[in-house]
Design a protein around this motif. Structure first.
Motif, mmCIF file in Angstrom:
data_model
loop_
_atom_site.group_PDB
_atom_site.id
_atom_site.type_symbol
_atom_site.label_atom_id
_atom_site.label_comp_id
_atom_site.label_asym_id
_atom_site.label_seq_id
_atom_site.Cartn_x
_atom_site.Cartn_y
_atom_site.Cartn_z
ATOM 1 N N ILE A 342 -2.337 -10.619 2.542
ATOM 2 C CA ILE A 342 -1.670 -11.376 1.549
ATOM 3 C C ILE A 342 -0.965 -12.510 2.360
ATOM 4 O O ILE A 342 -0.210 -12.414 2.900
ATOM 5 C CB ILE A 342 -0.414 -10.429 0.961
ATOM 6 N N GLU A 343 -1.110 -13.606 1.934
ATOM 7 C CA GLU A 343 -0.405 -14.970 2.657
ATOM 8 C C GLU A 343 1.045 -14.845 2.582
ATOM 9 O O GLU A 343 1.674 -15.212 3.515
ATOM 10 C CB GLU A 343 -1.201 -16.308 2.148
ATOM 11 N N PHE A 344 1.362 -14.967 1.291
ATOM 12 C CA PHE A 344 3.074 -15.064 1.174
ATOM 13 C C PHE A 344 3.408 -13.657 0.839
ATOM 14 O O PHE A 344 4.519 -13.335 1.536
ATOM 15 C CB PHE A 344 3.124 -16.052 -0.149
ATOM 16 N N GLY A 345 3.552 -13.190 -0.321
ATOM 17 C CA GLY A 345 4.461 -12.309 -0.702
ATOM 18 C C GLY A 345 3.632 -10.984 -1.494
ATOM 19 O O GLY A 345 2.614 -11.142 -2.080
ATOM 20 N N LEU A 346 3.862 -9.681 -1.109
ATOM 21 C CA LEU A 346 3.304 -8.562 -1.675
ATOM 22 C C LEU A 346 4.301 -7.789 -2.301
ATOM 23 O O LEU A 346 5.587 -7.670 -1.554
ATOM 24 C CB LEU A 346 2.580 -7.701 -0.652
ATOM 25 N N GLU A 347 4.025 -7.268 -3.620
ATOM 26 C CA GLU A 347 5.040 -6.531 -4.327
ATOM 27 C C GLU A 347 4.379 -5.267 -5.165
ATOM 28 O O GLU A 347 3.548 -5.556 -5.631
ATOM 29 C CB GLU A 347 5.870 -7.312 -5.389
ATOM 30 N N LEU A 348 4.430 -4.159 -4.487
ATOM 31 C CA LEU A 348 4.007 -3.026 -5.026
ATOM 32 C C LEU A 348 5.010 -1.937 -5.655
ATOM 33 O O LEU A 348 6.237 -1.761 -4.950
ATOM 34 C CB LEU A 348 3.436 -1.940 -4.033
ATOM 35 N N ILE A 360 -2.418 -3.597 6.241
ATOM 36 C CA ILE A 360 -2.070 -4.644 5.415
ATOM 37 C C ILE A 360 -1.358 -5.889 6.252
ATOM 38 O O ILE A 360 -0.887 -5.499 7.402
ATOM 39 C CB ILE A 360 -0.806 -4.222 4.342
ATOM 40 N N THR A 361 -1.736 -7.062 6.048
ATOM 41 C CA THR A 361 -1.273 -8.257 6.776
ATOM 42 C C THR A 361 -0.552 -8.907 5.557
ATOM 43 O O THR A 361 -1.285 -9.270 4.386
ATOM 44 C CB THR A 361 -2.555 -9.019 7.362
ATOM 45 N N SER A 362 0.850 -9.158 5.442
ATOM 46 C CA SER A 362 1.342 -9.732 4.506
ATOM 47 C C SER A 362 2.732 -10.733 4.965
ATOM 48 O O SER A 362 3.278 -10.031 5.952
ATOM 49 C CB SER A 362 1.943 -8.780 3.412
ATOM 50 N N GLY A 363 3.040 -11.724 4.449
ATOM 51 C CA GLY A 363 3.963 -12.520 4.848
ATOM 52 C C GLY A 363 5.442 -11.772 4.567
ATOM 53 O O GLY A 363 6.416 -11.850 5.527
ATOM 54 N N SER A 364 5.617 -11.135 3.613
ATOM 55 C CA SER A 364 6.597 -10.628 3.341
ATOM 56 C C SER A 364 6.287 -9.410 2.269
ATOM 57 O O SER A 364 5.176 -9.522 1.642
ATOM 58 C CB SER A 364 7.674 -11.225 2.709
ATOM 59 N N PHE A 365 6.920 -8.268 2.038
ATOM 60 C CA PHE A 365 7.002 -7.446 1.100
ATOM 61 C C PHE A 365 7.956 -6.570 0.695
ATOM 62 O O PHE A 365 8.954 -6.795 0.952
ATOM 63 C CB PHE A 365 5.705 -6.124 1.716
ATOM 64 N N ARG A 366 7.590 -6.044 -0.576
ATOM 65 C CA ARG A 366 8.652 -5.470 -1.500
ATOM 66 C C ARG A 366 7.997 -4.162 -1.895
ATOM 67 O O ARG A 366 7.091 -4.258 -2.853
ATOM 68 C CB ARG A 366 9.466 -6.414 -2.532
ATOM 69 N N LEU A 367 8.646 -3.014 -1.445
ATOM 70 C CA LEU A 367 7.768 -1.640 -1.941
ATOM 71 C C LEU A 367 8.785 -1.064 -2.717
ATOM 72 O O LEU A 367 10.025 -0.664 -2.319
ATOM 73 C CB LEU A 367 7.114 -1.007 -0.766
ATOM 74 N N ASP A 368 8.586 -0.649 -3.896
ATOM 75 C CA ASP A 368 9.523 0.160 -4.510
ATOM 76 C C ASP A 368 9.009 1.369 -5.419
ATOM 77 O O ASP A 368 7.735 1.219 -6.090
ATOM 78 C CB ASP A 368 10.070 -0.607 -5.721
ATOM 79 N N ALA A 369 9.376 2.543 -5.104
ATOM 80 C CA ALA A 369 9.126 3.749 -5.771
ATOM 81 C C ALA A 369 10.175 4.604 -6.328
ATOM 82 O O ALA A 369 10.983 4.874 -5.779
ATOM 83 C CB ALA A 369 8.168 4.838 -4.964
ATOM 84 N N THR A 370 10.158 4.693 -7.539
ATOM 85 C CA THR A 370 11.467 5.428 -8.232
ATOM 86 C C THR A 370 11.312 6.882 -7.908
ATOM 87 O O THR A 370 12.313 7.537 -7.665
ATOM 88 C CB THR A 370 11.389 5.270 -9.888
ATOM 89 N N ALA A 383 8.783 -12.644 6.963
ATOM 90 C CA ALA A 383 9.860 -13.145 6.348
ATOM 91 C C ALA A 383 10.749 -11.836 5.613
ATOM 92 O O ALA A 383 10.358 -10.689 5.893
ATOM 93 C CB ALA A 383 9.598 -13.915 4.934
ATOM 94 N N ALA A 384 11.667 -11.842 4.917
ATOM 95 C CA ALA A 384 12.656 -10.958 4.514
ATOM 96 C C ALA A 384 11.885 -9.972 3.640
ATOM 97 O O ALA A 384 11.468 -10.380 2.757
ATOM 98 C CB ALA A 384 13.898 -11.472 3.931
ATOM 99 N N SER A 385 12.090 -8.612 3.907
ATOM 100 C CA SER A 385 11.335 -7.638 3.121
ATOM 101 C C SER A 385 12.324 -6.565 2.856
ATOM 102 O O SER A 385 13.353 -6.176 3.414
ATOM 103 C CB SER A 385 10.221 -7.199 3.898
ATOM 104 N N GLU A 386 11.867 -5.739 1.821
ATOM 105 C CA GLU A 386 12.774 -4.716 1.197
ATOM 106 C C GLU A 386 11.931 -3.346 0.858
ATOM 107 O O GLU A 386 10.676 -3.492 0.220
ATOM 108 C CB GLU A 386 13.466 -5.000 0.369
ATOM 109 N N VAL A 387 12.223 -2.174 1.006
ATOM 110 C CA VAL A 387 11.540 -0.931 0.801
ATOM 111 C C VAL A 387 12.698 0.022 0.031
ATOM 112 O O VAL A 387 13.866 0.084 0.456
ATOM 113 C CB VAL A 387 10.791 -0.186 1.945
ATOM 114 N N THR A 388 12.424 0.460 -1.167
ATOM 115 C CA THR A 388 13.201 1.379 -1.835
ATOM 116 C C THR A 388 12.655 2.331 -2.543
ATOM 117 O O THR A 388 11.618 2.117 -3.031
ATOM 118 C CB THR A 388 13.817 0.429 -2.839
#
Length: 457
Positions: A342-348, A360-370, A383-388
Motif C-alpha cells: 500500500i503506497e500511501f494509507g491503509l485502514e482496516l 504488509i508494506t504501507s506508508g501509514s496504517f490505521r487499525l481498529d477493532a471494537t 507516516a503517523a499511524s494508529e492502532v486501537t
C-alpha cells in the motif's frame, strides 16, 4: 364440535409453552428461553406425526350432517368427509340429505404449490422444462453503454476484443405440473431490448413473477460483449459472473454471488451485493469500490489506485494487493489482509471481529477493532499511524531497522516491548512513551481490555 385426543394434546402443549414464557418474563431469565424453543420443537414434532399418520381429525357431532373431517398428510391437501351412515358413496358431500363416505379435493389442488398475491411457494417435485434461444444485438451508432437486468436467473458476461455486436444466449427453465402450465410459464420469460439515448438496455425474465420460494421460473443469460463497452449489470435472484471485461463496470446483485475476473484497464469498478459473496481475482483497475450486505468479500491479485471495501455482515479478505490506498471496514466479521503493498494509507476496521494483516508494506496504517484482536506484521510506517482495540490483544511485528516514536497504553493489560529503545519518556507495566530505533513517525497504540506486544518480525 369436539376435538379428538391428538388436538387436545396440542392445545395442552401450547398452554404449557405460553405459561412458561410468562414465567420467563417475570423472572427475566434469558437462558430459559432455550427451553421455549425445545417446547416449540416438541409441538412441531407432535403435529408432524399426527399429520403423517392421519390422526388429525375433527368430529362435528351428532347434530351435523358431516360426521368427521380427516386430514391425511400422506395425501397432501385432500380432505375426507364421512357423511351419515349409508355405505354408498354420495355424489355431493355438502348435501345433508346424502349419506356415506367420500373424498374431496379443494379447488386448485396443486401439492407443494401455493400462491399468495405477489408471493408464491413452489416445492412440488415437478419435471424441469428447458428452452434455449440465441440472439444477436447490433450496436447502433452512438451506443456507448450497455445495461442488463436479469429478474430471475444467472448472468454470465465475457468480454472480447474488437467485437462489434453482442451475442446473447438465453436458457429458460421452469418446473410445472403439466405441459400446458409449462408452456405458459416459459412464454412469460421474455428477453426485451430497447435503446435509451446512448444506452442499449436488456431485461430478461417475467416482471409480474414476484417473489418465489423454491423452484422459481428463471432465465439464465450468457453474453459475449465488446470488452471496452461501459456496462451496468443487475441480477435479482441469481449469480453474476463477469470475466475478461475491461470497460467501466457497475454491477449489483440482490441474492447471489458476484464475481469479476481478468479485468485489466484504468476504468473504475463499482460492485454491490445485498445478500451474496463478492469475489475479485486478477483485477487491475482505476478506483475499486465494493459493498456487501450479508456476504463476504474476497480479493486475490488485485491492483488499483484506490480500493474501498465495506461489509455489513461478512468478512473481508485480501491477498496479493497493490494499490495507492486500501480501506476495508466490516461491521460484523473479520478483516484480513495478506501480501499487500500500500503506497500511501491503509485502514482496516472491524466492529465484531479480528483485524489481521501479514506481510504488509504501507506508508501509514490505521487499525481498529471494537471486539477482537489485532495482528500486524510488516514494514514500520513512514507516516503517523494508529492502532486501537476495544476488547482484544494487539500484536505488532516490524521488520529489522524499524524506527518510530511509540506511544502505547492499555487500560486492562500489559505493554511488552522487544525492540531497541533509544529514548524513554514514560514506561510502566501498562504504558510506554518513547523512541524505537532512533525515533521517527509517531505510532499510537491503545487497548481498552487486552495486552499490547511490539516486537521484531
Amino acid at each position: 364440535m369436539s376435538n379428538p385426543q391428538t388436538v387436545r394434546i396440542l392445545w395442552l402443549v401450547l398452554g404449557i409453552e405460553i405459561a412458561f414464557a410468562l414465567f420467563c418474563m417475570v423472572v427475566r431469565s434469558f437462558g430459559s428461553f432455550i427451553i421455549i424453543f425445545l417446547i416449540l420443537g416438541f409441538l412441531g414434532a407432535i403435529a408432524f406425526v399426527a399429520r403423517y399418520l392421519g390422526l388429525w381429525s375433527v368430529d362435528f357431532g351428532a347434530g351435523s350432517p358431516i360426521k368427521r373431517v380427516n386430514w391425511n398428510g400422506r395425501t397432501p391437501r385432500n380432505y375426507e368427509f364421512e357423511i351419515g351412515t349409508n355405505p354408498n358413496p354420495p355424489t355431493d358431500p355438502n348435501n345433508p340429505n346424502q349419506t356415506g363416505r367420500t373424498k374431496m379435493n379443494p379447488p386448485n389442488n396443486n401439492p407443494g404449490n401455493w400462491n399468495f398475491g405477489n408471493f408464491s411457494i413452489n416445492l412440488g417435485n415437478y419435471p424441469e422444462q428447458i428452452e434455449v434461444m440465441s440472439q444477436t444485438l447490433t450496436l447502433e451508432e452512438g451506443v456507448k453503454n450497455f445495461a442488463v437486468n436479469v429478474l430471475s436467473g444467472n448472468l454470465r458476461v465475457t468480454g472480447q476484443e474488437n467485437l462489434a455486436e453482442i451475442k446473447l444466449n438465453a436458457t429458460r427453465r421452469v418446473w410445472s405440473k403439466d405441459t400446458v402450465s409449462a408452456r405458459l410459464d416459459l412464454d412469460r420469460l421474455q428477453v426485451r431490448t430497447w435503446r435509451e439515448g446512448a444506452t442499449l438496455r436488456v431485461e430478461a425474465g417475467d416482471p409480474t413473477q414476484g417473489f418465489v420460494v423454491g423452484r422459481a421460473p428463471r432465465i439464465d443469460l450468457e453474453l459475449l460483449v465488446p470488452a471496452e463497452l461501459a456496462a451496468n449489470f443487475t441480477t435479482t435472484t441469481g449469480d453474476l459472473i463477469c470475466q475478461q471485461f475491461h470497460g467501466e463496470l457497475t454491477a449489483r446483485t440482490t441474492v447471489g454471488t458476484l464475481a469479476v475476473s481478468d479485468f485489466n484497464s484504468e476504468h473504475n469498478i463499482n460492485l454491490q451485493s445485498t445478500g451474496g459473496r463478492l469475489s475479485l481475482q486478477s483485477v487491475a483497475a482505476g478506483n475499486l469500490r465494493v459493498k456487501a450486505g450479508a456476504g463476504a468479500i474476497q480479493l486475490t491479485g488485485v491492483g488499483a489506485e484506490q480500493i474501498e471495501l465495506e461489509a455489513t455482515a461478512g468478512s473481508i479478505r485480501g491477498r496479493g494487493i497493490n494499490c495507492g490506498r486500501y480501506t476495508a471496514r466490516a461491521t460484523t466479521g473479520s478483516v484480513d489482509l495478506y501480501e499487500a503493498h500500500i503506497e500511501f494509507g491503509l485502514e482496516l476496521k472491524a466492529g465484531a471481529g479480528r483485524v489481521y494483516a501479514d506481510n504488509i508494506t504501507s506508508g501509514s496504517f490505521r487499525l481498529d477493532a471494537t471486539t477482537g484482536s489485532i495482528f500486524y506484521r510488516g514494514v514500520a510506517p513512514a507516516a503517523a499511524s494508529e492502532v486501537t482495540s476495544g476488547v482484544g490483544n494487539v500484536q505488532l511485528f516490524f521488520a529489522t531497522g524499524a524506527a518510530f516514536n511509540l506511544e502505547a497504553q492499555s487500560s486492562v493489560g500489559g505493554v511488552e516491548l522487544y525492540l531497541p529503545v533509544s529514548a524513554v519518556t514514560y514506561q510502566a507495566r501498562n504504558g510506554f512513551n518513547g523512541q524505537i530505533g532512533g525515533g521517527g513517525p509517531p505510532l499510537k497504540v491503545v487497548s481498552q481490555v487486552g495486552s499490547i506486544r511490539v516486537a521484531q518480525a
